[in-house]
Structures are given as C-alpha cells and as structure tokens.
Design a protein around this motif. Structure first.
Motif, PDB file in Angstrom:
ATOM      1  N   GLU A 219       0.622  -1.133   0.071  1.00  0.00           N
ATOM      2  CA  GLU A 219      -0.086  -0.258   0.106  1.00  0.00           C
ATOM      3  C   GLU A 219       0.870   1.180   0.354  1.00  0.00           C
ATOM      4  O   GLU A 219       2.032   0.935   0.534  1.00  0.00           O
ATOM      5  CB  GLU A 219      -1.068  -0.153   0.980  1.00  0.00           C
ATOM      6  CG  GLU A 219      -2.110  -1.444   1.143  1.00  0.00           C
ATOM      7  CD  GLU A 219      -3.127  -0.791   0.156  1.00  0.00           C
ATOM      8  OE1 GLU A 219      -3.104  -0.104  -0.736  1.00  0.00           O
ATOM      9  OE2 GLU A 219      -3.055  -2.252  -0.397  1.00  0.00           O
ATOM     10  N   GLN A 239      -2.818  -6.807 -11.395  1.00  0.00           N
ATOM     11  CA  GLN A 239      -3.189  -5.601 -10.086  1.00  0.00           C
ATOM     12  C   GLN A 239      -2.360  -4.466 -10.651  1.00  0.00           C
ATOM     13  O   GLN A 239      -1.984  -3.189 -10.278  1.00  0.00           O
ATOM     14  CB  GLN A 239      -3.125  -5.991  -8.420  1.00  0.00           C
ATOM     15  CG  GLN A 239      -4.297  -7.260  -8.818  1.00  0.00           C
ATOM     16  CD  GLN A 239      -3.967  -7.205  -7.269  1.00  0.00           C
ATOM     17  OE1 GLN A 239      -3.318  -6.716  -6.565  1.00  0.00           O
ATOM     18  NE2 GLN A 239      -4.343  -8.840  -6.914  1.00  0.00           N
ATOM     19  N   LEU A 240      -1.228  -4.961 -10.712  1.00  0.00           N
ATOM     20  CA  LEU A 240       0.690  -3.953 -11.107  1.00  0.00           C
ATOM     21  C   LEU A 240      -0.267  -2.915 -11.684  1.00  0.00           C
ATOM     22  O   LEU A 240      -0.333  -1.680 -11.883  1.00  0.00           O
ATOM     23  CB  LEU A 240       1.814  -4.535 -10.981  1.00  0.00           C
ATOM     24  CG  LEU A 240       2.799  -3.442 -10.324  1.00  0.00           C
ATOM     25  CD1 LEU A 240       2.832  -2.734  -9.848  1.00  0.00           C
ATOM     26  CD2 LEU A 240       3.949  -4.587 -11.033  1.00  0.00           C
ATOM     27  N   ASP A 242      -2.983  -2.229 -13.336  1.00  0.00           N
ATOM     28  CA  ASP A 242      -4.341  -1.427 -13.158  1.00  0.00           C
ATOM     29  C   ASP A 242      -4.078   0.109 -12.291  1.00  0.00           C
ATOM     30  O   ASP A 242      -4.041   0.814 -12.370  1.00  0.00           O
ATOM     31  CB  ASP A 242      -4.767  -2.175 -12.247  1.00  0.00           C
ATOM     32  CG  ASP A 242      -6.209  -3.225 -12.844  1.00  0.00           C
ATOM     33  OD1 ASP A 242      -5.940  -2.882 -14.400  1.00  0.00           O
ATOM     34  OD2 ASP A 242      -6.367  -4.176 -12.690  1.00  0.00           O
ATOM     35  N   ARG A 243      -2.635  -0.476 -11.486  1.00  0.00           N
ATOM     36  CA  ARG A 243      -2.003   0.500 -10.011  1.00  0.00           C
ATOM     37  C   ARG A 243      -1.393   1.588 -11.101  1.00  0.00           C
ATOM     38  O   ARG A 243      -1.676   2.999 -10.611  1.00  0.00           O
ATOM     39  CB  ARG A 243      -1.477  -0.164  -9.337  1.00  0.00           C
ATOM     40  CG  ARG A 243      -2.565  -0.633  -8.199  1.00  0.00           C
ATOM     41  CD  ARG A 243      -1.425  -0.649  -6.899  1.00  0.00           C
ATOM     42  NE  ARG A 243      -1.798  -1.280  -6.257  1.00  0.00           N
ATOM     43  CZ  ARG A 243      -1.595  -1.720  -4.529  1.00  0.00           C
ATOM     44  NH1 ARG A 243      -0.957  -0.581  -4.644  1.00  0.00           N
ATOM     45  NH2 ARG A 243      -2.319  -2.560  -4.290  1.00  0.00           N
ATOM     46  N   GLY A 246      -3.679   3.299 -13.484  1.00  0.00           N
ATOM     47  CA  GLY A 246      -4.460   4.624 -12.716  1.00  0.00           C
ATOM     48  C   GLY A 246      -3.925   5.959 -12.512  1.00  0.00           C
ATOM     49  O   GLY A 246      -3.981   6.233 -11.451  1.00  0.00           O
ATOM     50  N   GLU A 248      -1.022   5.738 -10.174  1.00  0.00           N
ATOM     51  CA  GLU A 248      -0.845   5.587  -8.656  1.00  0.00           C
ATOM     52  C   GLU A 248       0.221   6.067  -8.490  1.00  0.00           C
ATOM     53  O   GLU A 248       1.339   6.231  -9.405  1.00  0.00           O
ATOM     54  CB  GLU A 248      -0.931   4.156  -7.978  1.00  0.00           C
ATOM     55  CG  GLU A 248      -0.308   3.985  -6.394  1.00  0.00           C
ATOM     56  CD  GLU A 248      -1.500   3.082  -6.069  1.00  0.00           C
ATOM     57  OE1 GLU A 248      -0.804   2.122  -4.369  1.00  0.00           O
ATOM     58  OE2 GLU A 248      -1.963   2.242  -6.946  1.00  0.00           O
TER      59      GLU A 248
END
Length: 406
Positions: A219, A239-240, A242-243, A246, A248
């Motif tokens: 996180e 997931q990575l 996606d981050r 996005g 992040e």
C-alpha cells in the motif's frame, strides 16, 4: 593504483573513539600531511583518499562526520569534473553527510557549482589554518557519526559500458518513469535501482519486493523495486498494471535476469507496455573487464578492514587471472573470491587449487561452490537468506548444496 596513506590503526585506536572523524580527498600528499597535523591538534581523526575509487572505498569501510573534497585528482586536471562526479556519488550514499570543497586550480566558479550540487561550503587553497579549523568545528559541532555503509551500496565502475549505463540511469532518475533493468544475477541491478531512487524526486519509502514471494502488492507510494519481476503471479501482474494505469503515486523499477524478448513472453502485455518504455541492460562482468581491477581493489580494502587482516599483495599476474576469469554470479563471484584471498592471506594458484583450470583461472564449479559457501557463512547457514543473496530460490540452492556436498 594509489594506496591509502593514513594514520596507523594503532594511532587511531589511541585516539578517543568519540572524537569526530573526517575524510579528506586530495591527490597531493603534502596537502594531506598538513591537514592531518592540523586536525590531530584539534582532536579530529582524519583519513585520506587520493582519488575517486579510494574515497568510495573509505566510505564503505568507515563512518565519517564530514568530507573535505578536492576537485581534481588526475595529473593536469583543472576543470573539477572528477570532484563534482564524486560529490554526486557521496551524496547518493550519504545524503546527510556534509561536504566541504577544498579547491585551488578549479577556482571559485567551480566551487560555487559544487555548492549548488550539494556541498555545504568551500575553502580555497592555500587555506588559513584557523579559518579551516573553525569551519570544520562549526560543522562538526553536535553532529553524530553515521552508521557504516555496506559495500553493496557502493557502485564501483570503470568500464565505458557501465559509465554509459549509469549516465543514462542518472538522466532518467528525476523522472517518474517506470524502468526495467536487465542483467545476469549479481551484475549490479539492485545497486543501480537504489541509485536511481536516491537521485529521484520521490520522497516516499523504497520497498524491495521479491516477486516470487509476493502475495499482495504494498500500500502507499514510494519506489517499488521488484526482483525477478517475471516471477510475479499473473493476478498480481494485472493488479500492478491497473495501479500504474490509474496514475498511482508509485515508481516501479523491475529487475530481471531475462533478456527483454524472454521477459515479454512472461509478463502480462499491458504491464510490459507500462514498464518497458525504458530498459537498461547491464552486461555480465566478463564482458566489462575494465571494471574488475577497480572492484577487486575495493573489495580487498573493504574485507581487510572488515576482518582486521592485511591485504594480500595483488600482483599483475593475479589481476590478469581475475580479468580472464569466469564469474557465474558476476560481481558476487568476484566479491567471494577477494574475500577468500583476504581470509587465506594469499591468492590461489594452479598448484594450490587442484580443481583450477590449466591457466590458473578457477573453474566454473570452483567459483560457484565458493560463492555458495561464502553466502551460507555470511548468513550463519540460513538457507532462505543465502538464497536471497544469491538470487536463487530455496529449492535451487538446496540442489546446488547437494551437488557440492554442502
């Protein structure tokens, strides 16, 4: 190659261990001698380095409260480029370590440039003893010594290929771009990734993530360094991606021993697209023999100090054998070979090593066994930690231990 000309270990031991210490980097022995006398009278321990490599090795061996930095070390050099490059390396290794530039030939203009790059002050040669002493006292006042750096955090390079790669890494470091660093195990990928983070504008934490053992993504932001990124589970790869898609606030530096083409077949295409805009490729050690003398001298001094033993004399034939050697774990293999030379007090020759090849170079089997033995000893035979240092899985290390009867 220069050698250190410092106070003897006995002299230093007789000084108060709580006294502050400084490193003076200058190629002039007379200047060093004058400075040592000045600081001894003020109760300050001083060690010397005469060029960039010696300075970095001293920083790996000792903790210091201050660095005095001349800007030219090669004969005829006056532009200060060597010192400015070393200043950058010092501030990467020890961001809070104060550096005072001591300059003569380079002049005030270069000294001011050094201050813009992170030096805290400068003095001109020839200096006034009282002024220099008072400046040093003021900086040292109330400062606590830093903890010792580990040798692995020192990036020692001499070859044109590595200088080019490091220059590109330094250029990209201030950006937020994700990176892939390719290279064989033990070639220096992790150290380069840490350098990139140190030079970045990312104020978040740095996280070392072993992809094979990763069950969930961290996180928060910062810099995430994925070792063996190809081992990341497919669900975590998505997931990575996606981050990163996005936006992040995290920077990902992916490390791999695979070449880019092989990696493309193992990573989720979207993740590869996001990570692979820039790929830095570190060649194996035997393809950059110019780095071997610098690394060998660094490790000789480091392990001699660490173990409290004298450095074995490295003759030209020893260096030639190192440069011609096979290094299955690259810098790690060389590191283990140099540590063994320090511990044994001598260099192995064909007559001393029955498994060595006819030209005096240790065989691949010899080097791998030595590397594994050293890693196991360093971690008190904790297989998990030794495997991690070697860049192997536990099962792979167990297989090699069985092969060599360890």
């Amino acid at each position: 190659m220069n050698t250190f000309h410092n106070e003897s270990a006995e002299d230093i031991l007789h000084q108060n261990s709580s006294n502050p210490s400084l490193l003076f980097v200058d190629d002039d022995q007379d200047v060093q001698a004058a400075a040592r006398l000045l600081f001894r009278r003020r109760g300050i321990k001083m060690l010397s380095a005469y060029d960039t490599q010696e300075a970095l090795t001293q920083l790996a061996i000792h903790s210091f409260d201050l660095v005095l930095l001349d800007l030219n070390y090669s004969k005829g050099a006056t532009n200060g480029a060597e010192g400015l490059a070393l200043l950058k390396d010092i501030l990467i290794l020890r961001p809070d370590l104060p550096v005072v530039v001591v300059t003569g030939h380079s002049g005030v203009t270069i000294a001011v440039e050094a201050m813009r790059a992170g030096a805290c002050d400068f003095v001109m040669k020839p200096w006034n003893n009282d002024r220099l002493g008072n400046l040093v006292d003021k900086i040292l006042d109330g400062r606590k010594s830093e903890t010792m750096a580990e040798s692995e955090s020192i990036l020692i390079i001499a070859s044109p290929d590595m200088k080019r790669i490091v220059a590109e890494a330094d250029r990209l470091a201030p950006t937020r771009a994700p990176l892939i660093i390719c290279g064989p195990s033990g070639s220096g990928k992790t150290v380069l990734a840490q350098r990139i983070h140190a030079l970045s504008r990312n104020t978040g934490p740095i996280r070392m993530i072993y992809a094979e053992e990763c069950n969930r993504l961290p996180e928060g932001g910062g810099t995430w360094i994925f070792r063996d990124v190809e081992a990341l589970a497919p669900s975590l790869q998505r997931q990575l991606a996606d981050r990163l898609d996005g936006g992040e606030a995290v920077r990902v530096i992916a490390l791999t021993s695979q070449d880019r083409k092989t990696l493309e077949a193992q990573l989720e295409p979207r993740l590869m697209l996001l990570l692979g805009m820039v790929t830095l490729v570190i060649p194996p050690l035997n393809e950059r023999p110019d780095d071997i003398p610098a690394l060998a001298m660094h490790f000789l001094r480091y392990f001699a100090s660490r173990h409290g033993l004298p450095e074995p004399v490295m003759e030209p034939r020893h260096l030639a054998a190192l440069q011609a050697g096979l290094w299955p774990q690259n810098v790690r293999s060389l590191r283990a070979t140099i540590e063994r030379a320090v511990l044994m007090g001598t260099w192995e020759t064909p007559s001393e090593s029955p498994n060595a090849s006819g030209d005096g170079t240790p065989t691949l089997r010899d080097a791998e066994r030595s590397l594994i033995e050293t890693a196991l000893r360093n971690h008190s035979f904790n297989v998990t930690k030794a495997a991690r240092e070697l860049g192997l899985t536990r099962p792979a290390l167990y297989r090699r231990m069985a092969r060599y009867g360890l």
